[in-house]
Design an enzyme around this catalytic site. Structure first.
Site, PDB file in Angstrom:
ATOM      1  N   LYS A  13      -5.192  10.507 -27.055  1.00  0.00           N
ATOM      2  CA  LYS A  13      -4.636  10.304 -28.406  1.00  0.00           C
ATOM      3  C   LYS A  13      -4.120  11.624 -28.984  1.00  0.00           C
ATOM      4  CE  LYS A  13      -8.576   8.726 -30.008  1.00  0.00           C
ATOM      5  NZ  LYS A  13      -9.398   8.853 -28.799  1.00  0.00           N
ATOM      6  N   ARG A  88     -11.623   4.016 -37.044  1.00  0.00           N
ATOM      7  CA  ARG A  88     -12.564   3.717 -35.950  1.00  0.00           C
ATOM      8  C   ARG A  88     -13.567   2.640 -36.272  1.00  0.00           C
ATOM      9  NH1 ARG A  88     -13.343   8.957 -32.387  1.00  0.00           N
ATOM     10  NH2 ARG A  88     -11.661  10.093 -33.340  1.00  0.00           N
ATOM     11  N   ARG A 127     -12.240  19.015 -19.717  1.00  0.00           N
ATOM     12  CA  ARG A 127     -11.435  19.466 -20.863  1.00  0.00           C
ATOM     13  C   ARG A 127     -11.981  20.750 -21.491  1.00  0.00           C
ATOM     14  NH1 ARG A 127     -10.567  15.631 -26.074  1.00  0.00           N
ATOM     15  NH2 ARG A 127     -12.844  15.619 -26.064  1.00  0.00           N
ATOM     16  N   ARG A 156     -16.112  21.414 -25.771  1.00  0.00           N
ATOM     17  CA  ARG A 156     -16.669  20.728 -26.938  1.00  0.00           C
ATOM     18  C   ARG A 156     -18.085  20.259 -26.619  1.00  0.00           C
ATOM     19  NH1 ARG A 156     -12.192  16.539 -29.238  1.00  0.00           N
ATOM     20  NH2 ARG A 156     -14.061  15.262 -29.429  1.00  0.00           N
ATOM     21  N   ARG A 167     -20.475   8.218 -26.828  1.00  0.00           N
ATOM     22  CA  ARG A 167     -19.165   8.001 -27.472  1.00  0.00           C
ATOM     23  C   ARG A 167     -18.496   6.748 -26.926  1.00  0.00           C
ATOM     24  NH1 ARG A 167     -16.561  13.505 -26.175  1.00  0.00           N
ATOM     25  NH2 ARG A 167     -14.682  12.774 -27.231  1.00  0.00           N
TER      26      ARG A 167
HETATM   27  P1  AP5 Z   1      -7.122  14.212 -25.512  1.00  0.00           P
HETATM   28  O1  AP5 Z   1      -5.686  14.162 -25.887  1.00  0.00           O
HETATM   29  O2  AP5 Z   1      -7.955  15.320 -26.041  1.00  0.00           O
HETATM   30  O3  AP5 Z   1      -7.798  12.776 -25.750  1.00  0.00           O
HETATM   31  P2  AP5 Z   1      -8.327  12.094 -27.088  1.00  0.00           P
HETATM   32  O4  AP5 Z   1      -8.104  10.639 -26.934  1.00  0.00           O
HETATM   33  O5  AP5 Z   1      -7.728  12.769 -28.280  1.00  0.00           O
HETATM   34  O6  AP5 Z   1      -9.863  12.413 -26.903  1.00  0.00           O
HETATM   35  P3  AP5 Z   1     -10.950  12.917 -27.945  1.00  0.00           P
HETATM   36  O7  AP5 Z   1     -12.177  13.164 -27.112  1.00  0.00           O
HETATM   37  O8  AP5 Z   1     -10.450  14.086 -28.748  1.00  0.00           O
HETATM   38  O9  AP5 Z   1     -11.104  11.688 -28.812  1.00  0.00           O
HETATM   39  P4  AP5 Z   1     -12.285  11.314 -29.663  1.00  0.00           P
HETATM   40  O10 AP5 Z   1     -11.720  10.163 -30.345  1.00  0.00           O
HETATM   41  O11 AP5 Z   1     -13.559  11.060 -28.970  1.00  0.00           O
HETATM   42  O12 AP5 Z   1     -12.604  12.662 -30.467  1.00  0.00           O
HETATM   43  P5  AP5 Z   1     -12.167  13.164 -31.909  1.00  0.00           P
HETATM   44  O13 AP5 Z   1     -11.933  14.601 -31.819  1.00  0.00           O
HETATM   45  O14 AP5 Z   1     -11.096  12.324 -32.480  1.00  0.00           O
HETATM   46  O15 AP5 Z   1      -7.197  14.222 -23.915  1.00  0.00           O
HETATM   47  C1  AP5 Z   1      -8.438  14.352 -23.246  1.00  0.00           C
HETATM   48  C2  AP5 Z   1      -8.252  15.263 -22.012  1.00  0.00           C
HETATM   49  O16 AP5 Z   1      -7.399  14.600 -21.079  1.00  0.00           O
HETATM   50  C3  AP5 Z   1      -7.569  16.602 -22.354  1.00  0.00           C
HETATM   51  O17 AP5 Z   1      -8.120  17.613 -21.547  1.00  0.00           O
HETATM   52  C4  AP5 Z   1      -6.084  16.367 -21.993  1.00  0.00           C
HETATM   53  O18 AP5 Z   1      -5.460  17.558 -21.592  1.00  0.00           O
HETATM   54  C5  AP5 Z   1      -6.208  15.365 -20.845  1.00  0.00           C
HETATM   55  N1  AP5 Z   1      -5.122  14.400 -20.777  1.00  0.00           N
HETATM   56  C6  AP5 Z   1      -4.446  13.825 -21.805  1.00  0.00           C
HETATM   57  N2  AP5 Z   1      -3.521  12.959 -21.340  1.00  0.00           N
HETATM   58  C7  AP5 Z   1      -3.648  12.958 -19.974  1.00  0.00           C
HETATM   59  C8  AP5 Z   1      -2.968  12.259 -18.921  1.00  0.00           C
HETATM   60  N3  AP5 Z   1      -1.991  11.370 -19.172  1.00  0.00           N
HETATM   61  N4  AP5 Z   1      -3.360  12.513 -17.652  1.00  0.00           N
HETATM   62  C9  AP5 Z   1      -4.357  13.402 -17.384  1.00  0.00           C
HETATM   63  N5  AP5 Z   1      -5.015  14.109 -18.332  1.00  0.00           N
HETATM   64  C10 AP5 Z   1      -4.662  13.888 -19.617  1.00  0.00           C
HETATM   65  O19 AP5 Z   1     -13.496  12.870 -32.738  1.00  0.00           O
HETATM   66  C11 AP5 Z   1     -14.662  13.627 -32.506  1.00  0.00           C
HETATM   67  C12 AP5 Z   1     -15.794  13.122 -33.378  1.00  0.00           C
HETATM   68  O20 AP5 Z   1     -15.447  13.252 -34.772  1.00  0.00           O
HETATM   69  C13 AP5 Z   1     -16.166  11.648 -33.215  1.00  0.00           C
HETATM   70  O21 AP5 Z   1     -17.030  11.430 -32.119  1.00  0.00           O
HETATM   71  C14 AP5 Z   1     -16.850  11.379 -34.555  1.00  0.00           C
HETATM   72  O22 AP5 Z   1     -18.150  11.918 -34.600  1.00  0.00           O
HETATM   73  C15 AP5 Z   1     -15.982  12.164 -35.534  1.00  0.00           C
HETATM   74  N6  AP5 Z   1     -14.867  11.352 -36.053  1.00  0.00           N
HETATM   75  C16 AP5 Z   1     -13.540  11.608 -35.929  1.00  0.00           C
HETATM   76  N7  AP5 Z   1     -12.818  10.645 -36.520  1.00  0.00           N
HETATM   77  C17 AP5 Z   1     -13.704   9.763 -37.036  1.00  0.00           C
HETATM   78  C18 AP5 Z   1     -13.564   8.532 -37.751  1.00  0.00           C
HETATM   79  N8  AP5 Z   1     -12.354   8.015 -38.062  1.00  0.00           N
HETATM   80  N9  AP5 Z   1     -14.696   7.870 -38.115  1.00  0.00           N
HETATM   81  C19 AP5 Z   1     -15.925   8.386 -37.850  1.00  0.00           C
HETATM   82  N10 AP5 Z   1     -16.129   9.530 -37.169  1.00  0.00           N
HETATM   83  C20 AP5 Z   1     -15.016  10.207 -36.762  1.00  0.00           C
END
Ligand code: AP5
Length: 216
Positions: A13, A88, A127, A156, A167
């Site tokens: 994402k 979410r 990552r 992270r 997660r």
């Molecule tokens: P990446 O682009 O980082 O993937 P992502 O879907 O953004 O993954 P996240 O782990 O950041 O999502 P998340 O939703 O768990 O965490 P967030 O920070 O939002 O890609 C992942 C890896 O794959 C990277 O190394 C990238 O280079 C690689 N990659 C990408 N595309 C690829 C491809 N096509 N092929 C191969 N490799 C590829 O949230 C963190 C925490 O914050 C949550 O757990 C929660 O505690 C809190 N939080 C955030 N938002 C909310 C909410 N709305 N409600 C409640 N809590 C929240």
């Protein structure tokens, strides 16, 4: 245009939100990035959020809706926004809908990035992210420098195996129902095959966005 990006942790994402933001000229709003910045600054809200984030649980809806209220009504989001992982839970989907209706706007498109669990675990275990601008990297060691801003790459805490397992469970339990919620509210949820080269996934996402009919 207001675009909601859904998908499990590691689905890409954040990677795709940056690309779509550059391509469409609208900002990305990533609640995860906002929360990590608050943790780094040591604000009260950041410290409260940290424990949830480290173990891979969701931060309370009220906190998320407070963040979104502030950014969605700011001038930077006047032309639209890409909501990266910002919706979410069903209460968040409802809250965002109400918030947008109050300012005469609505969610225009929903994209769901689809990747199987084995690939997600592989991505998250490999990552590193920039502690400055939060750009994610694959195959780059912690301690090396970010290509974009020169910041230091780190692992992270919630990418450790136990937090990743949690997660994924949290996603199934609390976020997957959001998909049905949008369908029930007559929004088409565009499922994007997010396995494959990053450029290919971007092309698939753009194609879904260009499709004229956002309704089911
Ligand atoms: P990446 O682009 O980082 O993937 P992502 O879907 O953004 O993954 P996240 O782990 O950041 O999502 P998340 O939703 O768990 O965490 P967030 O920070 O939002 O890609 C992942 C890896 O794959 C990277 O190394 C990238 O280079 C690689 N990659 C990408 N595309 C690829 C491809 N096509 N092929 C191969 N490799 C590829 O949230 C963190 C925490 O914050 C949550 O757990 C929660 O505690 C809190 N939080 C955030 N938002 C909310 C909410 N709305 N409600 C409640 N809590 C929240």
């Amino acid at each position: 245009m207001i675009i909601v990006l859904l998908g499990p942790p590691g689905a890409g994402k954040g990677t795709q939100a940056d690309r779509l933001s550059a391509r469409l000229g609208i900002p990305k709003i990533a609640t995860g990035d906002v929360l990590r910045a608050a943790v780094k600054q040591g604000t009260r809200g950041g410290l409260d959020a940290k424990a949830y984030m480290d173990r891979g649980d969701l931060v309370p809806d009220s906190v998320i809706l407070g963040i979104l209220q502030e950014v969605m009504t700011s001038p930077s989001a006047a032309k639209g926004a890409i909501l990266d992982g910002a919706v979410r839970t069903v209460p968040q989907a409802e809250g965002v809908g109400i918030m947008l209706a109050e300012i005469g706007r609505k969610v225009d498109k929903v994209l769901l990035f689809d990747v199987d669990d084995n690939e997600l675990v592989k991505r998250l275990s490999g990552r590193t992210v920039c502690e400055g601008c939060q750009t994610p990297y694959m195959g780059r060691e912690a301690g090396t420098r970010c290509e974009k801003c020169g910041g230091t790459l780190v692992r992270r805490k919630d990418d450790e195996p136990e937090a990743v397992r949690n997660r994924l469970q949290v996603y199934r339990r609390q976020t997957e129902p959001v998909i049905q919620w949008y369908k029930d509210h007559k929004m088409k949820v565009n499922k994007i095959d997010a396995d494959g080269p990053v450029d290919t996934v971007t092309a698939r996402a753009l194609e879904a966005l260009e499709h004229p009919d956002g309704k089911q």
